[in-house]
Design an enzyme around this catalytic site. Sequence first.
Site, PDB file in Angstrom:
ATOM      1  N   THR A  82       0.797  -1.483   0.066  1.00  0.00           N
ATOM      2  CA  THR A  82      -0.221   0.107  -0.109  1.00  0.00           C
ATOM      3  C   THR A  82       0.862   1.242   0.181  1.00  0.00           C
ATOM      4  O   THR A  82       1.777   1.576   0.606  1.00  0.00           O
ATOM      5  CB  THR A  82      -1.125  -0.033   1.193  1.00  0.00           C
ATOM      6  OG1 THR A  82      -1.390  -1.132   1.720  1.00  0.00           O
ATOM      7  CG2 THR A  82      -2.022   0.907   0.811  1.00  0.00           C
ATOM      8  N   PHE A 112      -7.101  -6.386  -0.668  1.00  0.00           N
ATOM      9  CA  PHE A 112      -8.046  -5.944   0.197  1.00  0.00           C
ATOM     10  C   PHE A 112      -8.168  -7.024   0.420  1.00  0.00           C
ATOM     11  O   PHE A 112      -8.923  -7.139   1.590  1.00  0.00           O
ATOM     12  CB  PHE A 112      -8.786  -5.647  -0.737  1.00  0.00           C
ATOM     13  CG  PHE A 112      -8.930  -4.417  -1.903  1.00  0.00           C
ATOM     14  CD1 PHE A 112      -9.155  -3.119  -1.107  1.00  0.00           C
ATOM     15  CD2 PHE A 112      -8.856  -4.410  -3.371  1.00  0.00           C
ATOM     16  CE1 PHE A 112      -8.918  -2.841  -2.439  1.00  0.00           C
ATOM     17  CE2 PHE A 112      -8.807  -3.790  -3.920  1.00  0.00           C
ATOM     18  CZ  PHE A 112      -8.535  -2.694  -3.265  1.00  0.00           C
ATOM     19  N   GLU A 115      -7.048  -9.259   7.538  1.00  0.00           N
ATOM     20  CA  GLU A 115      -6.241 -10.874   8.669  1.00  0.00           C
ATOM     21  C   GLU A 115      -7.682 -11.835   9.292  1.00  0.00           C
ATOM     22  O   GLU A 115      -8.703 -10.923   9.282  1.00  0.00           O
ATOM     23  CB  GLU A 115      -5.791 -10.280   9.583  1.00  0.00           C
ATOM     24  CG  GLU A 115      -4.184  -9.275   9.080  1.00  0.00           C
ATOM     25  CD  GLU A 115      -3.254  -8.949   9.962  1.00  0.00           C
ATOM     26  OE1 GLU A 115      -3.117  -9.164  10.703  1.00  0.00           O
ATOM     27  OE2 GLU A 115      -2.873  -7.782   9.702  1.00  0.00           O
ATOM     28  N   LEU A 177     -14.137   2.649   4.771  1.00  0.00           N
ATOM     29  CA  LEU A 177     -14.000   1.176   6.267  1.00  0.00           C
ATOM     30  C   LEU A 177     -14.037   1.937   7.888  1.00  0.00           C
ATOM     31  O   LEU A 177     -14.949   1.597   8.495  1.00  0.00           O
ATOM     32  CB  LEU A 177     -13.500   0.028   5.953  1.00  0.00           C
ATOM     33  CG  LEU A 177     -13.558  -0.778   4.734  1.00  0.00           C
ATOM     34  CD1 LEU A 177     -12.622  -2.320   4.162  1.00  0.00           C
ATOM     35  CD2 LEU A 177     -14.873  -1.278   4.629  1.00  0.00           C
ATOM     36  N   CYS A 226      -3.878  -1.728   9.389  1.00  0.00           N
ATOM     37  CA  CYS A 226      -3.896  -1.021   8.160  1.00  0.00           C
ATOM     38  C   CYS A 226      -4.390   0.671   7.445  1.00  0.00           C
ATOM     39  O   CYS A 226      -4.189   2.012   7.509  1.00  0.00           O
ATOM     40  CB  CYS A 226      -5.073  -1.539   6.946  1.00  0.00           C
ATOM     41  SG  CYS A 226      -3.574  -3.283   6.498  1.00  0.00           S
ATOM     42  N   PHE A 227      -5.632   0.711   8.851  1.00  0.00           N
ATOM     43  CA  PHE A 227      -6.232   1.967   9.125  1.00  0.00           C
ATOM     44  C   PHE A 227      -5.936   2.706   9.474  1.00  0.00           C
ATOM     45  O   PHE A 227      -5.841   3.835   8.418  1.00  0.00           O
ATOM     46  CB  PHE A 227      -7.511   1.145   9.493  1.00  0.00           C
ATOM     47  CG  PHE A 227      -9.198   0.372   9.688  1.00  0.00           C
ATOM     48  CD1 PHE A 227      -8.490  -0.190   8.023  1.00  0.00           C
ATOM     49  CD2 PHE A 227     -10.642   0.483  10.120  1.00  0.00           C
ATOM     50  CE1 PHE A 227      -9.859  -0.976   7.413  1.00  0.00           C
ATOM     51  CE2 PHE A 227     -11.013  -0.556   9.580  1.00  0.00           C
ATOM     52  CZ  PHE A 227     -10.696  -1.290   8.167  1.00  0.00           C
ATOM     53  N   ARG A 296      -0.685  -5.159  15.415  1.00  0.00           N
ATOM     54  CA  ARG A 296      -0.258  -3.706  15.565  1.00  0.00           C
ATOM     55  C   ARG A 296      -1.921  -3.127  15.414  1.00  0.00           C
ATOM     56  O   ARG A 296      -2.420  -3.121  15.140  1.00  0.00           O
ATOM     57  CB  ARG A 296       0.302  -3.711  14.404  1.00  0.00           C
ATOM     58  CG  ARG A 296       1.783  -4.164  14.115  1.00  0.00           C
ATOM     59  CD  ARG A 296       2.293  -4.844  12.523  1.00  0.00           C
ATOM     60  NE  ARG A 296       1.384  -5.571  11.494  1.00  0.00           N
ATOM     61  CZ  ARG A 296       1.391  -6.261  10.570  1.00  0.00           C
ATOM     62  NH1 ARG A 296       1.742  -5.185   9.953  1.00  0.00           N
ATOM     63  NH2 ARG A 296       0.949  -7.175   9.864  1.00  0.00           N
TER      64      ARG A 296
HETATM   65  C1  UDX Z   1      -8.343  -3.954   6.656  1.00  0.00           C
HETATM   66  C2  UDX Z   1      -9.570  -3.842   5.015  1.00  0.00           C
HETATM   67  O1  UDX Z   1     -10.586  -4.624   5.776  1.00  0.00           O
HETATM   68  C3  UDX Z   1      -8.994  -4.556   3.938  1.00  0.00           C
HETATM   69  O2  UDX Z   1      -9.636  -5.019   3.073  1.00  0.00           O
HETATM   70  C4  UDX Z   1      -7.519  -4.425   4.558  1.00  0.00           C
HETATM   71  O3  UDX Z   1      -6.926  -4.710   3.185  1.00  0.00           O
HETATM   72  C5  UDX Z   1      -6.453  -4.235   4.772  1.00  0.00           C
HETATM   73  O4  UDX Z   1      -6.994  -3.411   6.254  1.00  0.00           O
HETATM   74  P1  UDX Z   1      -7.902  -5.305   8.499  1.00  0.00           P
HETATM   75  O5  UDX Z   1      -6.620  -4.827   9.562  1.00  0.00           O
HETATM   76  O6  UDX Z   1      -6.652  -7.303   8.084  1.00  0.00           O
HETATM   77  O7  UDX Z   1      -8.609  -5.410   7.168  1.00  0.00           O
HETATM   78  O8  UDX Z   1      -9.011  -6.078   9.296  1.00  0.00           O
HETATM   79  P2  UDX Z   1     -10.529  -5.499   9.155  1.00  0.00           P
HETATM   80  O9  UDX Z   1     -11.468  -6.851   9.663  1.00  0.00           O
HETATM   81  O10 UDX Z   1     -10.863  -4.366   8.281  1.00  0.00           O
HETATM   82  O11 UDX Z   1     -10.669  -4.581  10.802  1.00  0.00           O
HETATM   83  C6  UDX Z   1     -10.080  -3.393  10.784  1.00  0.00           C
HETATM   84  C7  UDX Z   1     -11.047  -3.277  12.790  1.00  0.00           C
HETATM   85  O12 UDX Z   1     -11.719  -2.854  12.947  1.00  0.00           O
HETATM   86  C8  UDX Z   1     -10.141  -4.906  13.374  1.00  0.00           C
HETATM   87  O13 UDX Z   1      -9.771  -4.198  15.444  1.00  0.00           O
HETATM   88  C9  UDX Z   1     -11.373  -4.595  13.688  1.00  0.00           C
HETATM   89  O14 UDX Z   1     -12.607  -5.534  14.944  1.00  0.00           O
HETATM   90  C10 UDX Z   1     -12.840  -3.292  13.302  1.00  0.00           C
HETATM   91  N1  UDX Z   1     -14.113  -3.402  13.215  1.00  0.00           N
HETATM   92  C11 UDX Z   1     -14.497  -3.773  11.968  1.00  0.00           C
HETATM   93  C12 UDX Z   1     -14.531  -2.760  14.094  1.00  0.00           C
HETATM   94  O15 UDX Z   1     -15.025  -2.682  15.321  1.00  0.00           O
HETATM   95  N2  UDX Z   1     -16.325  -2.728  13.564  1.00  0.00           N
HETATM   96  C13 UDX Z   1     -17.004  -3.861  12.516  1.00  0.00           C
HETATM   97  O16 UDX Z   1     -18.148  -3.704  12.477  1.00  0.00           O
HETATM   98  C14 UDX Z   1     -15.717  -4.667  11.449  1.00  0.00           C
END
Ligand code: UDX
Length: 424
Positions: A82, A112, A115, A177, A226-227, A296
């Site tokens: 990214t 995309f 984990e 997201l 990521c976020f 992380r």
């Molecule tokens: C994210 C993106 O979803 C993915 O497409 C990108 O490639 C990498 O970043 P990831 O970080 O692995 O993936 O996990 P994700 O399922 O997106 O969750 C991120 C965080 O948001 C977690 O801490 C999760 O618990 C939180 N989350 C997610 C919430 O608190 N509420 C939700 O409804 C969804």
Amino acid sequence: MPIYEPGLLEVVKESRNRNLFFSTDLDKEIEEADIIFISVNTPTKTKGIGAGRAANIKNCELCARHIAKIATSSKIVVEKSTVPVRTASAIERILKSNEKGFSFQVLSNPEFLAEGTAIGDLMKPDRVLIGGQQTPEGIKAAETLVSVYANWVPREQILTTNLWSSELSKLVANAFLAQRVSSINSISALCEATGADVTEISRAVGMDDRIGKRFLMPSVGFGGSCFQKDILNLVYLCETYGLQECADYWRQVIEMNDFQKRRFAEKIVATMFNTVTGKKIAVLGYAFKKDTGDVRETPSMFIVRDLIQEQARIHVYDPQVKREEMWSEMAYTCGVTHENTPKLDESVITEEDVYQCCEGAHGVCILTEWDEFKTLDYKRIYEGMTKPAFLFDGRLILDHKRLREIGFEVHAIGKPDPNMFAGV
Ligand code: UDX
């Protein structure tokens, strides 16, 4: 496997030495490859220009320089990492500066997958995105990569765009997201103050087709690699292009997330009679989400950090997290180390057994939504705890009515405060 990811071991076992090979002979592999994916870390810069926001693309540049040096034939080089928008142009200039007369085509193919669901996301992706230069050579290179994915992904789900749209789409998807999680978390705070119930709101709002029900699950905050990183990267890009208002808009998503984590720790302290000093608090779940051992930016870390400040005795149970990783992330992200925090090892104990973890505790906090936490013997946990037995559900995975019948005082994200709204 060095990491926990459901299904990964099976995939590797099946493919290894068939059409999956691991090697440390970088030069030989570069020489032989037709397509090279650059899949290296692009962490947030900690020093210098853009510190704390900009992504450091040093590793990508080093890869490009190495490919340029070693390659003896034309290659397609794919950005998988990214990266900030327009990184492909830097990579291309470096590759073309080798003056050996080969052609290099740079493509952007952001990842995309999430984990915990990586294998499923890979097998059945919502879409595959491939960006390339809009020249005959660029379009041909993109088609070559399309044909690789077309082996298992329906053609209509493979999008081809220009390079910059592809690079930027990854940051935008993650920002959107994360924004949804921050939006619902902001409403969770309002629910606790007003007696509304965030689960009911999520359901009511999510049933609107235009909004949809995914990513509306309230939590102690989002974490992961990521976020936060990608939003900060987007913030920095906006600033770089002189768009301060756009930068401020996206930064607020992060600030909301910081508030949610802080608010949860403050709630624990306030509920437990304004002091947790010397009290045992059991933390169930340390990973940033279930089905991964990744810590992380995990929200649990910030809550544990705040509780350390309050001098609580913290016992942590997580089925996949390793103690060393917990400490190294704590040092890297929060600056809390054994050197600057006396008695750190005594104030945070990691447990192998969840019941042992809760034994004698004044409070139990659910910070990761592991499925196994739903089916624990809560009666047994209650009996072993100091009374009143407080339970804080930061992921809304438990049956609060049943827990109250057992005797727990339950507090949960986005749920009416049981003391404020008793009997209402
Ligand atoms: C994210 C993106 O979803 C993915 O497409 C990108 O490639 C990498 O970043 P990831 O970080 O692995 O993936 O996990 P994700 O399922 O997106 O969750 C991120 C965080 O948001 C977690 O801490 C999760 O618990 C939180 N989350 C997610 C919430 O608190 N509420 C939700 O409804 C969804």
